[in-house]
Design an enzyme around this catalytic site. Structure first.
Site, PDB file in Angstrom:
ATOM      1  N   LYS A 207       0.720  -1.342   0.372  1.00 24.16           N
ATOM      2  CA  LYS A 207       0.328  -0.077   0.438  1.00 24.16           C
ATOM      3  C   LYS A 207       1.040   1.263   0.062  1.00 24.16           C
ATOM      4  O   LYS A 207       0.737   2.329  -0.675  1.00 24.16           O
ATOM      5  CB  LYS A 207      -1.189  -0.017   1.481  1.00 24.16           C
TER       6      LYS A 207
ATOM      7  N   LYS B 196      -5.085  -8.945  -6.550  1.00 22.65           N
ATOM      8  CA  LYS B 196      -6.340  -9.357  -5.438  1.00 22.65           C
ATOM      9  C   LYS B 196      -7.325  -8.030  -6.294  1.00 22.65           C
ATOM     10  O   LYS B 196      -7.285  -7.678  -6.308  1.00 22.65           O
ATOM     11  CB  LYS B 196      -5.813  -8.787  -3.816  1.00 22.65           C
TER      12      LYS B 196
ATOM     13  N   LYS C 215     -11.020  -2.472  -3.625  1.00 20.44           N
ATOM     14  CA  LYS C 215     -11.722  -1.262  -4.485  1.00 20.44           C
ATOM     15  C   LYS C 215     -10.826  -0.415  -4.133  1.00 20.44           C
ATOM     16  O   LYS C 215     -10.924   0.726  -5.128  1.00 20.44           O
ATOM     17  CB  LYS C 215     -11.707  -0.638  -2.442  1.00 20.44           C
TER      18      LYS C 215
HETATM   19  N1  AQP Z   1     -10.700 -10.004  -3.234  1.00 20.94           N
HETATM   20  C1  AQP Z   1     -10.816 -10.313  -2.110  1.00 20.94           C
HETATM   21  N2  AQP Z   1     -11.185 -11.409  -1.745  1.00 20.94           N
HETATM   22  C2  AQP Z   1     -12.264 -12.176  -1.139  1.00 20.94           C
HETATM   23  N3  AQP Z   1     -12.115 -11.228  -0.182  1.00 20.94           N
HETATM   24  C3  AQP Z   1     -11.211 -10.233   0.127  1.00 20.94           C
HETATM   25  N4  AQP Z   1     -11.377  -9.255   1.307  1.00 20.94           N
HETATM   26  C4  AQP Z   1     -10.676  -7.893   0.467  1.00 20.94           C
HETATM   27  N5  AQP Z   1     -10.550  -8.441  -0.858  1.00 20.94           N
HETATM   28  C5  AQP Z   1     -10.958  -9.086  -0.998  1.00 20.94           C
HETATM   29  C6  AQP Z   1     -11.656  -9.586   2.673  1.00 20.94           C
HETATM   30  O1  AQP Z   1     -12.704  -8.075   2.731  1.00 20.94           O
HETATM   31  C7  AQP Z   1     -12.760  -8.020   4.008  1.00 20.94           C
HETATM   32  C8  AQP Z   1     -12.244  -6.302   4.234  1.00 20.94           C
HETATM   33  O2  AQP Z   1     -11.674  -6.374   3.474  1.00 20.94           O
HETATM   34  P1  AQP Z   1     -11.016  -4.731   3.698  1.00 20.94           P
HETATM   35  O3  AQP Z   1     -12.356  -3.414   3.849  1.00 20.94           O
HETATM   36  O4  AQP Z   1     -10.064  -4.512   5.222  1.00 20.94           O
HETATM   37  O5  AQP Z   1     -10.126  -3.652   2.565  1.00 20.94           O
HETATM   38  P2  AQP Z   1      -9.009  -4.778   2.529  1.00 20.94           P
HETATM   39  O6  AQP Z   1      -8.560  -6.261   2.957  1.00 20.94           O
HETATM   40  O7  AQP Z   1      -7.863  -3.467   2.337  1.00 20.94           O
HETATM   41  O8  AQP Z   1      -9.159  -4.907   0.478  1.00 20.94           O
HETATM   42  P3  AQP Z   1      -9.779  -4.315   0.067  1.00 20.94           P
HETATM   43  O9  AQP Z   1     -11.501  -4.394   0.257  1.00 20.94           O
HETATM   44  O10 AQP Z   1      -9.754  -4.569  -1.911  1.00 20.94           O
HETATM   45  O11 AQP Z   1      -9.255  -3.100  -0.363  1.00 20.94           O
HETATM   46  P4  AQP Z   1      -7.710  -2.312  -0.745  1.00 20.94           P
HETATM   47  O12 AQP Z   1      -8.262  -1.418  -1.929  1.00 20.94           O
HETATM   48  O13 AQP Z   1      -7.611  -0.561   0.425  1.00 20.94           O
HETATM   49  O14 AQP Z   1      -7.038  -2.903  -0.328  1.00 20.94           O
HETATM   50  C9  AQP Z   1     -11.428  -8.732   4.915  1.00 20.94           C
HETATM   51  O15 AQP Z   1     -11.654  -9.555   5.227  1.00 20.94           O
HETATM   52  C10 AQP Z   1     -10.497  -9.026   3.487  1.00 20.94           C
HETATM   53  O16 AQP Z   1     -10.010 -10.327   3.299  1.00 20.94           O
END
Ligand code: AQP
Length: 333
Positions: A112, A195, A198
């Site tokens: 990140k 992955k 968002k």
């Molecule tokens: N691609 C994914 N596949 C399966 N599970 C996922 N999670 C996130 N992306 C995937 C799971 O969603 C939960 C909440 O995630 P978060 O809001 O903490 O965001 P994150 O893990 O940082 O991933 P994002 O949503 O894609 O955001 P960014 O772009 O900011 O990294 C967690 O349980 C996560 O494992």
């Protein structure tokens, strides 16, 4: 006692990975565990810049998704993190327990922060300590997450262990990650090696929970694939990350496994598979999305749910935090 804690960041663009990898699993867990807390982790969200107006809307969006997916706010605690100050207070104590070397090893920070680490916020670096506080403020025992959070949960265990050792008491439990289902890591529709996320600037890389029927079908139609037909056995997906991802998404949505999907579609090309996947995605997501839209139009109701949840969460966390303060040696009234 078993207690579930899990969270989603209100950083916008809530997507299929968040739904299949997290929220949908929580709906199932509420029947297995009596004690579940589901949190919209807005303190985590601001580790990278969030427009204040958007943060409010995105907090409501995540809460609406949880409720629309079937998490019952009466039986569980649904709340946003910033309404319970114990998270931030315990996180500070954990900032003093965790070691720099531990945080230095966190791959999510490296991903990140990117090359320009000097400009990343201190909060982004200390993120796993706050995550430890989220869970341990309730003495959470089980944390359902996607694969990407495995390393952070190991750190939570290290923090609990060091705290217990330093203060001479088995105070915090050893947290167990719950990583299950066929969609523990949903990948980008544009690149099967990264992955679904968002923060990906390409909207076509993900299916957003707010996408309409046409949008979902279009994104699946445009998803990157390869020219080969689908194999009949899972082994045949090795080295074909985009194909493996779409088959995995189908399996997760249909509540089946990859073998069953290949049993049905093996030998067929993506020209046949993609429309079937689009139909399935629309059929499974539409009811949740309709309810989400209805809830997002009723901000007052969502805010009431979050506030009631925060009161319950606050009662639980305050008791545990006071015990921590006593152990640490903080004088309190
Ligand atoms: N691609 C994914 N596949 C399966 N599970 C996922 N999670 C996130 N992306 C995937 C799971 O969603 C939960 C909440 O995630 P978060 O809001 O903490 O965001 P994150 O893990 O940082 O991933 P994002 O949503 O894609 O955001 P960014 O772009 O900011 O990294 C967690 O349980 C996560 O494992």
């Amino acid at each position: 006692m078993k207690r579930i804690f899990s969270g989603v960041q209100p950083t916008g663009n809530l997507h299929l990975g968040n739904y299949l990898g997290a929220i949908r699993n929580w709906v199932r867990l509420q029947d297995e565990f009596e004690d579940c807390l589901f949190c919209v982790v807005d303190l985590h969200a601001i580790t990278v810049w969030q427009e204040p107006k958007d943060l409010v809307a995105n907090t409501r969006e995540v809460a609406a998704a949880m409720i629309a997916a079937g998490i019952d706010p009466e039986r569980n605690v649904i709340f946003n993190q910033s309404q319970v100050s114990a998270h931030a207070e315990l996180a500070w104590i954990f900032n003093c327990v965790a070691r720099l070397g531990w945080l230095d090893r966190m791959t999510q920070f490296k991903e990140k922060a990117g090359k320009d680490k000097e400009r990343a916020s201190v909060g982004l670096y200390a993120y796993p300590n706050l995550m430890a506080a989220d869970i341990l403020a309730y003495k959470g025992t089980h944390v359902p997450v996607g694969e990407d959070q495995k390393q952070h949960l190991e750190l939570v265990r290290d923090i609990a262990q060091k705290f217990n050792h330093d203060y001479g008491q088995e105070f915090f439990p050893q947290v167990e990650p719950l990583i299950f289902g066929t969609a523990t890591r949903v990948m980008s529709l544009k690149d099967g090696s990264s992955k679904m996320s968002k923060s990906d600037s390409a909207d076509n890389s993900r299916i957003n929970m707010t996408d309409n029927i046409d949008g979902i079908a279009r994104k699946i139609k445009k998803a990157k694939t390869d020219p080969e037909p689908l194999p009949s056995e899972a082994q045949g997906l090795d080295g074909r990350p985009e194909a493996a991802n779409l088959v995995g998404i189908y399996a997760a949505l249909a509540d089946t496994d990859v073998e069953a999907v290949l049993g049905e579609f093996g030998g067929q090309g993506f020209g046949a598979f993609k429309p079937a996947l689009a139909d399935l995605a629309v059929a499974k997501l539409s009811p949740v999305q309709d309810e989400m839209r209805r809830l997002m139009d009723d901000a007052e109701h969502v805010d009431t749910v979050l506030h009631a949840g925060a009161e319950k969460a606050n009662d639980l966390a305050t008791m545990i935090l006071q015990e921590v303060q006593d152990l640490v040696g903080f004088l309190r009234p």
